[in-house]
Design a protein around this motif. Structure first.
Motif, mmCIF file in Angstrom:
data_model
loop_
_atom_site.group_PDB
_atom_site.id
_atom_site.type_symbol
_atom_site.label_atom_id
_atom_site.label_comp_id
_atom_site.label_asym_id
_atom_site.label_seq_id
_atom_site.Cartn_x
_atom_site.Cartn_y
_atom_site.Cartn_z
ATOM 1 N N ILE A 96 0.871 -1.164 0.000
ATOM 2 C CA ILE A 96 0.000 0.000 0.000
ATOM 3 C C ILE A 96 0.915 1.223 0.000
ATOM 4 O O ILE A 96 1.840 1.324 0.810
ATOM 5 N N GLN A 97 0.663 2.138 -0.920
ATOM 6 C CA GLN A 97 1.473 3.355 -1.027
ATOM 7 C C GLN A 97 0.804 4.473 -0.222
ATOM 8 O O GLN A 97 -0.313 4.882 -0.527
ATOM 9 N N VAL A 98 1.490 4.930 0.812
ATOM 10 C CA VAL A 98 0.961 5.963 1.692
ATOM 11 C C VAL A 98 1.807 7.222 1.535
ATOM 12 O O VAL A 98 3.037 7.154 1.595
ATOM 13 N N LEU A 99 1.130 8.350 1.343
ATOM 14 C CA LEU A 99 1.819 9.641 1.364
ATOM 15 C C LEU A 99 1.443 10.329 2.663
ATOM 16 O O LEU A 99 0.268 10.633 2.901
ATOM 17 N N LEU A 100 2.428 10.548 3.513
ATOM 18 C CA LEU A 100 2.253 11.283 4.766
ATOM 19 C C LEU A 100 2.733 12.711 4.538
ATOM 20 O O LEU A 100 3.896 12.926 4.185
ATOM 21 N N VAL A 101 1.831 13.670 4.735
ATOM 22 C CA VAL A 101 2.180 15.087 4.590
ATOM 23 C C VAL A 101 2.212 15.650 6.002
ATOM 24 O O VAL A 101 1.174 15.949 6.599
ATOM 25 N N GLU A 102 3.421 15.782 6.539
ATOM 26 C CA GLU A 102 3.600 16.112 7.955
ATOM 27 C C GLU A 102 4.917 16.838 8.153
ATOM 28 O O GLU A 102 5.956 16.359 7.705
ATOM 29 N N ASP A 103 4.878 17.990 8.835
ATOM 30 C CA ASP A 103 6.101 18.760 9.061
ATOM 31 C C ASP A 103 6.731 18.513 10.428
ATOM 32 O O ASP A 103 7.829 18.984 10.698
ATOM 33 N N THR A 140 4.481 7.709 13.269
ATOM 34 C CA THR A 140 3.727 7.041 12.204
ATOM 35 C C THR A 140 4.522 5.871 11.653
ATOM 36 O O THR A 140 3.986 4.778 11.446
ATOM 37 N N ARG A 141 5.821 6.090 11.441
ATOM 38 C CA ARG A 141 6.690 4.996 10.971
ATOM 39 C C ARG A 141 6.669 3.818 11.948
ATOM 40 O O ARG A 141 6.534 2.661 11.546
ATOM 41 N N ILE A 142 6.810 4.123 13.227
ATOM 42 C CA ILE A 142 6.819 3.085 14.261
ATOM 43 C C ILE A 142 5.503 2.312 14.241
ATOM 44 O O ILE A 142 5.486 1.082 14.285
ATOM 45 N N ALA A 143 4.392 3.044 14.159
ATOM 46 C CA ALA A 143 3.077 2.399 14.174
ATOM 47 C C ALA A 143 2.886 1.486 12.970
ATOM 48 O O ALA A 143 2.266 0.428 13.083
ATOM 49 N N VAL A 149 -0.132 5.716 18.364
ATOM 50 C CA VAL A 149 0.155 4.451 17.675
ATOM 51 C C VAL A 149 -1.142 3.699 17.397
ATOM 52 O O VAL A 149 -1.353 3.189 16.300
ATOM 53 N N ARG A 150 -2.049 3.653 18.380
ATOM 54 C CA ARG A 150 -3.341 2.961 18.182
ATOM 55 C C ARG A 150 -4.154 3.623 17.067
ATOM 56 O O ARG A 150 -4.791 2.935 16.268
ATOM 57 N N ILE A 151 -4.129 4.954 17.004
ATOM 58 C CA ILE A 151 -4.869 5.671 15.957
ATOM 59 C C ILE A 151 -4.319 5.294 14.582
ATOM 60 O O ILE A 151 -5.077 4.973 13.670
ATOM 61 N N VAL A 152 -2.998 5.342 14.422
ATOM 62 C CA VAL A 152 -2.386 5.006 13.128
ATOM 63 C C VAL A 152 -2.691 3.558 12.768
ATOM 64 O O VAL A 152 -3.015 3.244 11.618
ATOM 65 N N GLN A 153 -2.633 2.663 13.745
ATOM 66 C CA GLN A 153 -2.949 1.261 13.470
ATOM 67 C C GLN A 153 -4.426 1.085 13.115
ATOM 68 O O GLN A 153 -4.765 0.245 12.283
#
Length: 142
Positions: free
Chosen positions: A4-11, A19-22, A123-127
């Motif tokens: 799955i290709q995810v684009l995270l737009v985050e500064d 997010t990476r860890i999750a 982490v729970r939210i991202v999961q």
């Protein structure tokens, strides 16, 4: 299995790392691409300049408070572009303001999630996003 290709737009580098860890514990293959502002996000999505060979994202995780071009502008551009409008956009931001929530949905956000400040909750939210959007939802083809 195709990731799955995810684009995270985050500064915020901390939120990027969380997010990476999750997503590392994912049972699903995920390729996380990260850009730090709205201008870079649109260049990535339109495959401009240094982003000419990037994969088409299956989903965008979008912060609202970004430098150069904020997330509201990015969301409006995505959802009015014939080639991008079918990409699901999950707004993942610190704002819980009703005005921001209404504006995001009026701009056709697919969902709006307020980031928790607690590490475990984040982490729970991202999961949860991963479980719903990557395992349950049928994503549109490119």
């Amino acid at each position: 299995m195709i990731p799955i290709q995810v684009l995270l737009v985050e500064d915020n580098p901390g939120d990027v790392e969380l997010t990476r860890i999750a997503l590392e514990d994912s049972k699903i293959s995920v390729n996380l691409n990260v850009v730090e502002d709205g201008v870079e996000a649109m260049a990535f999505l339109r495959k401009q300049e240094k982003y000419a060979d990037v994969p088409h994202p299956d989903i965008v995780l979008l912060d609202l408070n970004l430098p150069r071009k904020d997330g509201r502008e990015v969301l409006a551009e995505i959802k009015t572009d014939q080639h991008l409008k079918r990409i699901p956009v999950v707004v993942l931001t610190t704002s819980q303001a009703e005005e921001d929530i209404l504006k995001a949905y009026n701009l056709s956000a697919n969902c709006y999630i307020a980031k928790p400040v607690d590490f475990d909750q984040f982490v729970r939210i991202v999961q949860s996003i991963e479980n719903f959007w990557f395992a349950i939802v049928k994503l549109p083809p490119e």
